[in-house]
Write a protein that holds these residues in place. Structure first.
Motif, mmCIF file in Angstrom:
data_model
loop_
_atom_site.group_PDB
_atom_site.id
_atom_site.type_symbol
_atom_site.label_atom_id
_atom_site.label_comp_id
_atom_site.label_asym_id
_atom_site.label_seq_id
_atom_site.Cartn_x
_atom_site.Cartn_y
_atom_site.Cartn_z
ATOM 1 N N GLU A 119 0.857 -1.277 -0.053
ATOM 2 C CA GLU A 119 -0.049 0.070 0.073
ATOM 3 C C GLU A 119 0.761 1.399 -0.068
ATOM 4 O OE1 GLU A 119 -3.787 0.725 0.782
ATOM 5 O OE2 GLU A 119 -3.558 -1.141 -0.388
ATOM 6 N N ILE A 120 1.874 1.212 0.734
ATOM 7 C CA ILE A 120 2.981 2.519 0.820
ATOM 8 C C ILE A 120 3.367 2.802 -0.592
ATOM 9 C CG2 ILE A 120 5.184 3.048 1.332
ATOM 10 C CD1 ILE A 120 3.540 3.356 3.828
ATOM 11 N N ALA A 121 3.910 1.751 -1.295
ATOM 12 C CA ALA A 121 4.254 2.069 -2.820
ATOM 13 C C ALA A 121 2.985 2.429 -3.744
ATOM 14 C CB ALA A 121 5.045 0.894 -3.220
ATOM 15 N N LYS A 122 1.883 1.822 -3.671
ATOM 16 C CA LYS A 122 0.949 1.983 -4.434
ATOM 17 C C LYS A 122 0.183 3.148 -4.425
ATOM 18 C CE LYS A 122 -3.255 0.459 -3.509
ATOM 19 N NZ LYS A 122 -4.353 -0.100 -3.026
ATOM 20 N N GLN A 123 -0.177 3.709 -2.982
ATOM 21 C CA GLN A 123 -0.445 5.064 -2.754
ATOM 22 C C GLN A 123 0.330 6.111 -3.195
ATOM 23 O OE1 GLN A 123 -2.873 4.644 1.270
ATOM 24 N NE2 GLN A 123 -4.622 3.979 -0.085
ATOM 25 N N GLN A 126 -0.029 6.552 -6.678
ATOM 26 C CA GLN A 126 -1.410 7.029 -6.970
ATOM 27 C C GLN A 126 -1.642 8.355 -6.849
ATOM 28 O OE1 GLN A 126 -3.649 4.361 -4.737
ATOM 29 N NE2 GLN A 126 -4.365 2.904 -6.628
ATOM 30 N N ALA A 127 -1.074 8.994 -5.475
ATOM 31 C CA ALA A 127 -1.512 10.152 -5.162
ATOM 32 C C ALA A 127 -0.267 11.388 -5.336
ATOM 33 C CB ALA A 127 -1.994 10.322 -3.879
ATOM 34 N N LEU A 128 0.909 10.683 -5.233
ATOM 35 C CA LEU A 128 2.177 11.598 -5.336
ATOM 36 C C LEU A 128 2.944 11.527 -6.421
ATOM 37 C CD1 LEU A 128 3.079 11.402 -1.549
ATOM 38 C CD2 LEU A 128 1.658 13.143 -2.492
ATOM 39 N N SER A 129 2.173 11.320 -7.477
ATOM 40 C CA SER A 129 3.000 10.983 -9.004
ATOM 41 C C SER A 129 4.056 12.011 -9.179
ATOM 42 C CB SER A 129 1.942 10.983 -10.139
ATOM 43 O OG SER A 129 1.322 12.225 -10.242
ATOM 44 N N LEU A 130 4.030 13.230 -8.894
ATOM 45 C CA LEU A 130 5.146 14.102 -9.457
ATOM 46 C C LEU A 130 6.237 13.998 -8.379
ATOM 47 C CD1 LEU A 130 3.174 17.645 -9.622
ATOM 48 C CD2 LEU A 130 4.229 15.833 -11.707
ATOM 49 N N LYS A 131 6.037 13.852 -7.053
ATOM 50 C CA LYS A 131 7.113 13.518 -6.277
ATOM 51 C C LYS A 131 7.809 12.038 -6.341
ATOM 52 C CE LYS A 131 8.102 13.747 -1.191
ATOM 53 N NZ LYS A 131 7.581 14.048 0.158
ATOM 54 N N TYR A 132 6.804 11.313 -6.646
ATOM 55 C CA TYR A 132 7.039 9.914 -6.610
ATOM 56 C C TYR A 132 7.210 9.300 -7.931
ATOM 57 C CZ TYR A 132 7.460 9.674 -1.525
ATOM 58 O OH TYR A 132 7.697 10.140 -0.095
ATOM 59 N N ASN A 133 7.860 10.051 -9.048
ATOM 60 C CA ASN A 133 7.802 9.605 -10.458
ATOM 61 C C ASN A 133 9.084 8.459 -10.598
ATOM 62 O OD1 ASN A 133 6.891 9.330 -12.832
ATOM 63 N ND2 ASN A 133 8.087 11.066 -13.742
ATOM 64 N N THR A 134 9.050 7.458 -9.736
ATOM 65 C CA THR A 134 10.000 6.258 -9.704
ATOM 66 C C THR A 134 9.316 5.099 -9.475
ATOM 67 O OG1 THR A 134 10.208 6.571 -7.182
ATOM 68 C CG2 THR A 134 11.786 7.999 -8.503
ATOM 69 N N SER A 135 10.276 3.973 -9.710
ATOM 70 C CA SER A 135 9.650 2.746 -9.463
ATOM 71 C C SER A 135 9.121 2.441 -8.214
ATOM 72 C CB SER A 135 10.697 1.701 -10.071
ATOM 73 O OG SER A 135 11.711 1.540 -9.196
ATOM 74 N N SER A 136 8.668 1.448 -7.882
ATOM 75 C CA SER A 136 8.034 0.966 -6.702
ATOM 76 C C SER A 136 9.076 0.561 -5.767
ATOM 77 C CB SER A 136 6.763 -0.374 -6.683
ATOM 78 O OG SER A 136 5.962 0.210 -7.602
ATOM 79 N N LEU A 137 10.244 -0.049 -6.310
ATOM 80 C CA LEU A 137 11.483 -0.793 -5.609
ATOM 81 C C LEU A 137 12.079 0.469 -5.009
ATOM 82 C CD1 LEU A 137 13.365 -2.742 -4.802
ATOM 83 C CD2 LEU A 137 14.406 -2.528 -7.026
ATOM 84 N N GLU A 138 12.180 1.796 -5.998
ATOM 85 C CA GLU A 138 13.069 2.848 -5.484
ATOM 86 C C GLU A 138 12.163 3.596 -4.161
ATOM 87 O OE1 GLU A 138 15.295 4.523 -9.447
ATOM 88 O OE2 GLU A 138 13.159 4.691 -9.359
ATOM 89 N N ILE A 139 10.742 3.342 -4.420
ATOM 90 C CA ILE A 139 10.096 4.194 -3.153
ATOM 91 C C ILE A 139 10.186 3.157 -2.121
ATOM 92 C CG2 ILE A 139 7.612 4.401 -2.348
ATOM 93 C CD1 ILE A 139 6.923 4.753 -5.499
ATOM 94 N N TRP A 140 10.345 1.735 -2.241
ATOM 95 C CA TRP A 140 10.603 1.089 -1.110
ATOM 96 C C TRP A 140 11.964 1.381 -0.175
ATOM 97 C CZ3 TRP A 140 8.167 -3.136 -3.977
ATOM 98 C CH2 TRP A 140 6.814 -3.425 -3.732
ATOM 99 N N ILE A 220 -2.378 9.046 6.632
ATOM 100 C CA ILE A 220 -0.868 8.804 7.256
ATOM 101 C C ILE A 220 0.010 8.205 6.333
ATOM 102 C CG2 ILE A 220 0.001 7.078 8.803
ATOM 103 C CD1 ILE A 220 -2.557 7.521 10.781
ATOM 104 N N MET A 221 -0.520 7.499 5.434
ATOM 105 C CA MET A 221 0.440 6.746 4.357
ATOM 106 C C MET A 221 1.173 7.760 3.377
ATOM 107 S SD MET A 221 -0.896 3.043 3.586
ATOM 108 C CE MET A 221 -0.555 1.625 4.496
ATOM 109 N N LEU A 222 0.470 8.922 3.240
ATOM 110 C CA LEU A 222 0.791 9.803 2.231
ATOM 111 C C LEU A 222 1.550 11.026 2.828
ATOM 112 C CD1 LEU A 222 -2.465 10.166 -0.063
ATOM 113 C CD2 LEU A 222 -0.173 8.898 -0.460
ATOM 114 N N ALA A 223 1.285 10.944 4.209
ATOM 115 C CA ALA A 223 1.814 12.204 4.956
ATOM 116 C C ALA A 223 3.176 12.286 5.057
ATOM 117 C CB ALA A 223 1.091 12.280 6.452
#
Length: 281
Positions: A119-123, A126-140, A220-223
């Protein structure tokens, strides 16, 4: 083959059946209904629907969701069916709803070990596409490096459980009750289609009632890191002061629609896959 060996084989088959059926059902639901989930997440985001992406890129975050859906659902149903079968032996007919509640709540906690990082990577996709314009692995990796395991990969774990446990308390006893009374009420036999209808109705009711908890979990997950230190009550109170009851139930329609349709597909495919596996056995 001895009786003991036969019993063990039967028990193993139940677990494998639950793992496979749950995995298939979870994967199908997340892929088919992903756009509705994206819209729901963006409606609940503090940045607002448009700034979170609107209707653009509604499949962002699909990869981690698809990768995590099968093991999450498999873990859930393996735990749920196992506990229901074991505890049900010691409960009377009137106590069965409590067995379903305990089994579902325990299964949700186990499933959240996989669900929350997904959910952390997915959301964030989904909602922070500009800040997290990276792969899910990079987000994790970024979450793990900058925030650690508890505040990064498992941020919102407690809130997710607070959402999922009440949801399961409502959904699964209703689902089991609808199934048990289907033939008596409709005069027809229980089929995968009727199981799907029971799951859809039960899921829709549970989804509507637990929407505020879902809103808090999403926030909480997006904050940022500071915001994660606040409580669910404070988050919901702040939302209510800012946006009123509409804010508390943000994403109500897509959430209920998503889980109603998801419940139909999920429980229908679960029952169908279980029947196919049982017929092969």
């Amino acid at each position: 083959m001895t009786l003991e060996a036969k019993t063990l084989s039967s028990t193993d088959f139940v677990y494998w059946s639950s793992l496979i059926s749950g995995g298939v059902a979870g994967l199908v639901v997340d892929i088919v209904l992903f756009p509705i989930d994206t819209i729901k997440t963006r409606l609940q985001s503090e940045r607002g629907f448009i700034r979170s992406g609107g209707f653009r890129g509604i499949y962002k975050g699909l990869a981690p969701a698809a990768a995590g859906s099968a093991p999450t659902a498999a873990l859930f149903f393996c735990t749920y069916d196992g506990l229901k079968s074991h505890l049900g032996q010691f409960a009377t007919k009137t106590q069965q709803p409590y067995v379903h509640m305990i089994s579902a709540a325990s299964a949700e906690i186990v499933a959240c070990l996989v669900r929350v990082p997904v959910e952390i990577a997915k959301q964030r996709r989904q909602a922070l596409s500009l800040k997290y314009n990276t792969s899910s692995l990079e987000i994790w990796l970024h979450a793990l490096k900058s925030e650690g395991i508890r505040r990064g990969l498992y941020r919102g774990f407690g809130t997710t459980i607070m959402r999922e446990v009440p949801f399961s308390f409502i959904q699964f006893p209703l689902w089991e009750y609808f199934k048990q009374n289907w033939t008596m009420v409709t005069g027809t036999t229980l089929t995968p289609v009727s199981v799907a209808i029971c799951g859809a109705v039960a899921g829709g009711i549970a989804a509507g009632l637990t929407t505020p908890l879902d809103v808090a979990k999403t926030r909480i997950m997006l904050a940022d890191e500071i915001a994660t230190k606040t409580s669910v009550y404070r988050i919901l109170r702040g939302i209510y002061q800012d946006r009123g009851i509409k804010g508390i139930f943000a994403g109500f329609v897509p959430r209920v629609l998503w889980i109603t349709l998801g419940g139909a597909i999920f429980f229908g495919f679960y029952d169908l896959t279980t029947r196919l596996l049982n017929s092969d056995e």
